[in-house]
Design a protein around this motif. Structure first.
Motif, PDB file in Angstrom:
ATOM      1  N   PRO A 193       0.814  -1.224   0.000  1.00 23.80           N
ATOM      2  CA  PRO A 193       0.000   0.000   0.000  1.00 23.80           C
ATOM      3  C   PRO A 193       0.846   1.273   0.000  1.00 23.80           C
ATOM      4  CG  PRO A 193       0.027  -0.968   2.186  1.00 23.80           C
ATOM      5  CD  PRO A 193       0.728  -1.946   1.288  1.00 23.80           C
ATOM      6  N   ALA A 194       0.470   2.206  -0.871  1.00 21.22           N
ATOM      7  CA  ALA A 194       1.183   3.471  -0.975  1.00 21.22           C
ATOM      8  C   ALA A 194       0.807   4.390   0.189  1.00 21.22           C
ATOM      9  CB  ALA A 194       0.855   4.151  -2.309  1.00 21.22           C
ATOM     10  N   LEU A 195       1.749   5.248   0.562  1.00 15.72           N
ATOM     11  CA  LEU A 195       1.537   6.167   1.677  1.00 15.72           C
ATOM     12  C   LEU A 195       0.392   7.125   1.387  1.00 15.72           C
ATOM     13  CD1 LEU A 195       2.552   7.422   4.388  1.00 15.72           C
ATOM     14  CD2 LEU A 195       3.997   8.919   2.987  1.00 15.72           C
ATOM     15  N   LYS A 196      -0.504   7.279   2.346  1.00 13.58           N
ATOM     16  CA  LYS A 196      -1.563   8.276   2.265  1.00 13.58           C
ATOM     17  C   LYS A 196      -1.095   9.547   2.962  1.00 13.58           C
ATOM     18  CE  LYS A 196      -5.415   4.963   2.243  1.00 13.58           C
ATOM     19  NZ  LYS A 196      -6.640   4.524   2.975  1.00 13.58           N
ATOM     20  N   ILE A 197      -1.233  10.658   2.273  1.00 19.07           N
ATOM     21  CA  ILE A 197      -0.763  11.929   2.814  1.00 19.07           C
ATOM     22  C   ILE A 197      -1.432  12.240   4.155  1.00 19.07           C
ATOM     23  CG2 ILE A 197      -0.708  14.407   2.403  1.00 19.07           C
ATOM     24  CD1 ILE A 197       1.303  12.747   0.789  1.00 19.07           C
ATOM     25  N   THR A 198      -2.679  11.816   4.312  1.00 19.28           N
ATOM     26  CA  THR A 198      -3.390  12.107   5.559  1.00 19.28           C
ATOM     27  C   THR A 198      -2.723  11.479   6.771  1.00 19.28           C
ATOM     28  OG1 THR A 198      -4.848  10.234   5.056  1.00 19.28           O
ATOM     29  CG2 THR A 198      -5.634  12.432   4.461  1.00 19.28           C
ATOM     30  N   ASP A 199      -1.934  10.413   6.557  1.00 21.49           N
ATOM     31  CA  ASP A 199      -1.303   9.736   7.685  1.00 21.49           C
ATOM     32  C   ASP A 199      -0.059  10.450   8.189  1.00 21.49           C
ATOM     33  OD1 ASP A 199      -3.079   7.654   8.162  1.00 21.49           O
ATOM     34  OD2 ASP A 199      -2.255   6.436   6.549  1.00 21.49           O
ATOM     35  N   ILE A 200       0.415  11.465   7.481  1.00 26.51           N
ATOM     36  CA  ILE A 200       1.492  12.292   8.032  1.00 26.51           C
ATOM     37  C   ILE A 200       0.946  13.658   8.437  1.00 26.51           C
ATOM     38  CG2 ILE A 200       3.261  11.118   6.683  1.00 26.51           C
ATOM     39  CD1 ILE A 200       3.360  13.589   4.863  1.00 26.51           C
ATOM     40  N   MET A 201      -0.378  13.765   8.491  1.00 26.83           N
ATOM     41  CA  MET A 201      -1.010  15.029   8.883  1.00 26.83           C
ATOM     42  C   MET A 201      -1.974  14.793  10.048  1.00 26.83           C
ATOM     43  SD  MET A 201      -1.675  16.776   5.154  1.00 26.83           S
ATOM     44  CE  MET A 201      -2.086  18.351   5.912  1.00 26.83           C
ATOM     45  N   GLU A 220      -0.175  18.251  -4.772  1.00 30.93           N
ATOM     46  CA  GLU A 220      -1.310  17.789  -5.574  1.00 30.93           C
ATOM     47  C   GLU A 220      -2.545  17.500  -4.733  1.00 30.93           C
ATOM     48  OE1 GLU A 220      -2.655  14.107  -8.474  1.00 30.93           O
ATOM     49  OE2 GLU A 220      -0.599  14.244  -7.779  1.00 30.93           O
ATOM     50  N   GLU A 221      -2.348  16.882  -3.580  1.00 27.07           N
ATOM     51  CA  GLU A 221      -3.471  16.365  -2.809  1.00 27.07           C
ATOM     52  C   GLU A 221      -4.180  17.427  -1.969  1.00 27.07           C
ATOM     53  OE1 GLU A 221      -4.739  13.380  -2.928  1.00 27.07           O
ATOM     54  OE2 GLU A 221      -3.253  12.558  -4.321  1.00 27.07           O
ATOM     55  N   LEU A 222      -3.451  18.415  -1.470  1.00 29.20           N
ATOM     56  CA  LEU A 222      -4.045  19.352  -0.513  1.00 29.20           C
ATOM     57  C   LEU A 222      -4.816  20.458  -1.221  1.00 29.20           C
ATOM     58  CD1 LEU A 222      -1.156  19.700   2.100  1.00 29.20           C
ATOM     59  CD2 LEU A 222      -3.132  18.172   2.140  1.00 29.20           C
ATOM     60  N   PRO A 223      -5.917  20.904  -0.640  1.00 25.36           N
ATOM     61  CA  PRO A 223      -6.692  21.996  -1.237  1.00 25.36           C
ATOM     62  C   PRO A 223      -6.059  23.353  -0.938  1.00 25.36           C
ATOM     63  CG  PRO A 223      -7.709  21.301   0.811  1.00 25.36           C
ATOM     64  CD  PRO A 223      -6.554  20.363   0.577  1.00 25.36           C
ATOM     65  N   GLU A 224      -6.463  24.345  -1.690  1.00 27.99           N
ATOM     66  CA  GLU A 224      -6.018  25.711  -1.441  1.00 27.99           C
ATOM     67  C   GLU A 224      -6.651  26.233  -0.152  1.00 27.99           C
ATOM     68  OE1 GLU A 224      -4.028  27.735  -3.244  1.00 27.99           O
ATOM     69  OE2 GLU A 224      -3.603  26.337  -4.875  1.00 27.99           O
ATOM     70  N   VAL A 225      -5.840  26.860   0.697  1.00 28.01           N
ATOM     71  CA  VAL A 225      -6.365  27.415   1.951  1.00 28.01           C
ATOM     72  C   VAL A 225      -5.972  28.875   2.139  1.00 28.01           C
ATOM     73  CG1 VAL A 225      -6.453  25.185   3.124  1.00 28.01           C
ATOM     74  CG2 VAL A 225      -4.365  26.562   3.253  1.00 28.01           C
ATOM     75  N   GLY A 226      -5.187  29.414   1.223  1.00 29.20           N
ATOM     76  CA  GLY A 226      -4.784  30.814   1.352  1.00 29.20           C
ATOM     77  C   GLY A 226      -3.757  31.009   2.446  1.00 29.20           C
ATOM     78  N   ASP A 227      -4.032  31.934   3.356  1.00 28.40           N
ATOM     79  CA  ASP A 227      -3.131  32.220   4.479  1.00 28.40           C
ATOM     80  C   ASP A 227      -3.816  31.834   5.784  1.00 28.40           C
ATOM     81  OD1 ASP A 227      -0.853  33.273   3.151  1.00 28.40           O
ATOM     82  OD2 ASP A 227      -1.998  35.088   2.722  1.00 28.40           O
ATOM     83  N   PRO A 228      -3.635  30.595   6.240  1.00 23.45           N
ATOM     84  CA  PRO A 228      -4.289  30.153   7.474  1.00 23.45           C
ATOM     85  C   PRO A 228      -3.621  30.756   8.706  1.00 23.45           C
ATOM     86  CG  PRO A 228      -2.839  28.438   6.654  1.00 23.45           C
ATOM     87  CD  PRO A 228      -2.809  29.546   5.631  1.00 23.45           C
ATOM     88  N   ASP A 229      -4.292  30.610   9.851  1.00 26.91           N
ATOM     89  CA  ASP A 229      -3.737  31.110  11.108  1.00 26.91           C
ATOM     90  C   ASP A 229      -2.493  30.341  11.516  1.00 26.91           C
ATOM     91  OD1 ASP A 229      -5.732  32.990  11.283  1.00 26.91           O
ATOM     92  OD2 ASP A 229      -7.056  31.707  12.490  1.00 26.91           O
ATOM     93  N   LYS A 230      -2.401  29.111  11.068  1.00 27.30           N
ATOM     94  CA  LYS A 230      -1.224  28.289  11.309  1.00 27.30           C
ATOM     95  C   LYS A 230      -1.116  27.279  10.168  1.00 27.30           C
ATOM     96  CE  LYS A 230      -3.729  25.091  14.363  1.00 27.30           C
ATOM     97  NZ  LYS A 230      -3.817  24.537  15.732  1.00 27.30           N
ATOM     98  N   PRO A 231       0.070  26.739   9.922  1.00 24.32           N
ATOM     99  CA  PRO A 231       0.228  25.800   8.811  1.00 24.32           C
ATOM    100  C   PRO A 231      -0.593  24.521   9.012  1.00 24.32           C
ATOM    101  CG  PRO A 231       2.361  26.604   9.580  1.00 24.32           C
ATOM    102  CD  PRO A 231       1.340  27.025  10.598  1.00 24.32           C
ATOM    103  N   LYS A 232      -0.914  23.869   7.897  1.00 23.21           N
ATOM    104  CA  LYS A 232      -1.539  22.552   7.939  1.00 23.21           C
ATOM    105  C   LYS A 232      -0.498  21.456   8.140  1.00 23.21           C
ATOM    106  CE  LYS A 232      -5.638  24.181   7.065  1.00 23.21           C
ATOM    107  NZ  LYS A 232      -6.690  24.182   8.118  1.00 23.21           N
ATOM    108  N   LEU A 233       0.722  21.744   7.718  1.00 22.59           N
ATOM    109  CA  LEU A 233       1.840  20.804   7.845  1.00 22.59           C
ATOM    110  C   LEU A 233       3.134  21.578   7.673  1.00 22.59           C
ATOM    111  CD1 LEU A 233       2.859  17.750   7.928  1.00 22.59           C
ATOM    112  CD2 LEU A 233       2.868  17.888   5.430  1.00 22.59           C
ATOM    113  N   VAL A 234       4.154  21.167   8.419  1.00 22.70           N
ATOM    114  CA  VAL A 234       5.490  21.733   8.240  1.00 22.70           C
ATOM    115  C   VAL A 234       6.436  20.606   7.848  1.00 22.70           C
ATOM    116  CG1 VAL A 234       7.456  22.802   9.384  1.00 22.70           C
ATOM    117  CG2 VAL A 234       5.179  23.713   9.761  1.00 22.70           C
ATOM    118  N   PHE A 235       7.197  20.842   6.812  1.00 20.80           N
ATOM    119  CA  PHE A 235       8.048  19.841   6.175  1.00 20.80           C
ATOM    120  C   PHE A 235       9.503  20.283   6.294  1.00 20.80           C
ATOM    121  CE2 PHE A 235      10.157  17.985   2.533  1.00 20.80           C
ATOM    122  CZ  PHE A 235       9.560  16.760   2.334  1.00 20.80           C
TER     123      PHE A 235
END
Length: 520
Positions: free
Chosen positions: A210-218, A256-271
């Motif tokens: 099974p390929a990694l699902k992005i949601t599992d690192i978020m 590719e997978e994440l939707p546009e959110v503009g400028d949120p109050d905090k990041p959805k993920l930090v890489f």
């Protein structure tokens, strides 16, 4: 020292060594990307660790690579060592509380964490070419291979799928060249040899399901903290090209997978991209341009990318210009290149009239850095000489039993630990080869059958490119083709292929390779 909506990095010092003020990274600018640089042993890993802790406590998931193996300690509660307590007292960090953080361990080899996989289709021809250090001719053959797989309904999941397809392309190079463009048998052979090298280096562990699902690192925990995904990269670093390609693939998948959110109050993920120079070493211009594009656009997806490397010159200027949050540890300045790096680092900061950046960079102590972050309306703050705060988690690696204990209670336990090998290109091509052999035997036995019919029955083509089903008997209506493609002459196919190639091939290959798999 802690403030709402901000991550505490450390406390700045005045030129007379007196304490000045706290230095912070505002969460709302956390997705504006950053850079952590410095020579070996100056404290880059600890800076990465305290930033990951801060983001986690703020409810932001984190993904980072553990290159040396000592970042795993973030999953254990800190220990009150003398030098840590002394630093906390120096900077006025009261209370200095210790804590452990929610960690998910990952490992491409499945030895020190959960398996991480992707499919050949998701990787795409451009990133795969980068991984194989392919020539232009070989990259062209790979693009044709992925196109044949797309149009022929052949899922490319793992190494053996691509190897089987390349074998077919080599055996039928002349016919396929008429449809898709010139296919050099020597290029096919070179690619096959490179795939064998990748297999010996352990890349077969990376391709499959099974390929990694992005949601599992978020993920976030029940108490609202962000999970910290730590990739065991000490063994992976033995193949630095695979390491860089994997992290670039992951960044592309996020885009590719994440939707546009503009400028949120905090990041959805930090890489955090450690050893970032490996991404750009000998990279072709088109790849660097796409990295620049992804870094620029992924901000609107709520993802912050932080490059960690020894030398600011390791990052191209076009990418460097997009990194608003800077932490610069000490640099050496003995060689001309090192002196140039010091000047480059100093010139990227907003000057502080109290000191000369270029001079200070060479004199910083361990755990000390020049810090500048975005503030106000997104402008960089004046650079400050800063004592970095001590971590709340353990400074140093976990033991193997401790690591295994974390893995055993992981929220993704059992999801990626077993291989799943469904029917794909390898199996489909093997079935067609067996069917072709049976038809050839039957043709030899039925000598009374016309030669033209025998030739048609024994010809082996991919699904959708010729003879998926036997031709309908004369006088009866032919059964519709399940693939949805109409039978056509080689000349017609070649003309259509050229038209499609001119219109879409380059764009599809780049989008697929850098920004993820094509959606159909």
């Amino acid at each position: 020292m802690l403030q709402e909506g901000k991550l505490y990095i450390g406390t700045s010092r005045k030129p007379d060594d007196s304490i000045n003020k706290g230095e912070y990274l505002e969460l709302k600018f956390g997705n504006r990307h950053g850079l952590i640089t410095g020579a070996t042993g100056t404290g880059k890993t600890v800076t990465l660790q305290i930033l990951a802790e801060g983001f986690s406590n703020a409810g932001v998931p984190v993904f980072c690579a553990d290159v040396k193996g000592d970042l795993s300690g973030i999953g254990a509660i800190g220990e009150p060592k003398d030098f840590l307590l002394k630093r906390a007292e120096q900077i006025g960090l009261t209370p200095y509380d210790f804590q452990e953080f929610p960690v998910i361990f990952w490992d491409l080899y499945g030895e020190k964490g959960h398996r991480v996989r992707t499919t050949m289709s998701e990787m795409g021809p451009l990133l795969l070419s980068r991984l194989m250090n392919a020539t232009d001719a070989q990259e062209g053959v790979l693009n044709i291979a992925f196109k044949i797989a797309d149009e022929g309904g052949l899922p490319l999941l793992d190494l053996k799928d691509l190897q089987a397809l390349l074998n077919y392309m080599g055996d039928n190079a002349s016919e396929l060249s008429n449809q898709f463009g010139f296919i050099s048998k020597s290029s096919v052979g070179s690619i096959q040899r490179e795939l064998l090298i990748l297999e010996q280096q352990g890349a077969e562990h990376f391709f499959g399901e099974p390929a990694l699902k992005i949601t599992d690192i978020m993920r976030t925990t029940n108490d609202g903290r962000g999970a910290i995904s730590v990739l065991a990269a000490d063994k992976l670093m033995m193949n630095p090209r695979l390491y860089a390609t994997f992290l670039l693939w992951l960044l592309s998948e996020l885009f590719e997978e994440l939707p546009e959110v503009g400028d949120p109050d905090k990041p959805k993920l930090v890489f955090f991209f450690d050893e970032a120079h490996l991404l750009f070493n000998d990279a072709p211009k088109v790849l660097v341009e796409r990295v620049e594009q992804v870094v620029r656009l992924i901000r609107s997806k709520g993802v912050g990318v932080y490059f960690v490397t020894q030398n600011p010159l390791d990052v191209p200027e076009t990418v460097l210009a997009q990194l608003g949050n800077r932490v610069q540890h000490a640099l050496r300045a003995y060689s001309p290149r090192e002196q140039k790096a010091v000047k480059t680092a100093a010139d990227t900061f907003r000057p502080n009239p109290d000191f000369n950046c270029a001079e200070v960079i060479t004199n910083l102590g361990t755990g000390e850095a020049l810090v500048s972050t975005l503030e106000g309306k997104g402008s960089p703050s004046m650079v400050e000489r800063t004592l970095i705060r001590p971590p709340a988690s353990r400074l140093g690696p976990l033991t193997e039993p401790e690591r295994q204990k974390v893995i055993d209670v992981s929220p993704v336990r059992g999801l990626y630990d077993e291989d799943f090998d469904r029917e794909s290109a390898y199996e489909l091509l093997a079935k067609r080869a067996a069917k072709a052999a049976e038809q050839a035997d039957a043709a030899r036995q039925a000598q009374e059958q016309p030669a033209e019919e025998t030739s048609e029955g024994s010809r082996w083509t991919l699904p959708g490119f010729g003879d998926d089903e036997p031709a309908a008997p004369s006088g009866r209506q032919a059964r519709p083709r399940s693939s949805g493609y109409q039978r056509e002459t080689i000349v017609e196919a070649a003309m259509k292929s050229v038209a499609r190639t001119v219109a879409t091939q380059v764009g599809r290959a780049l989008v697929r390779g850098i920004l993820g798999s094509l959606k159909r």
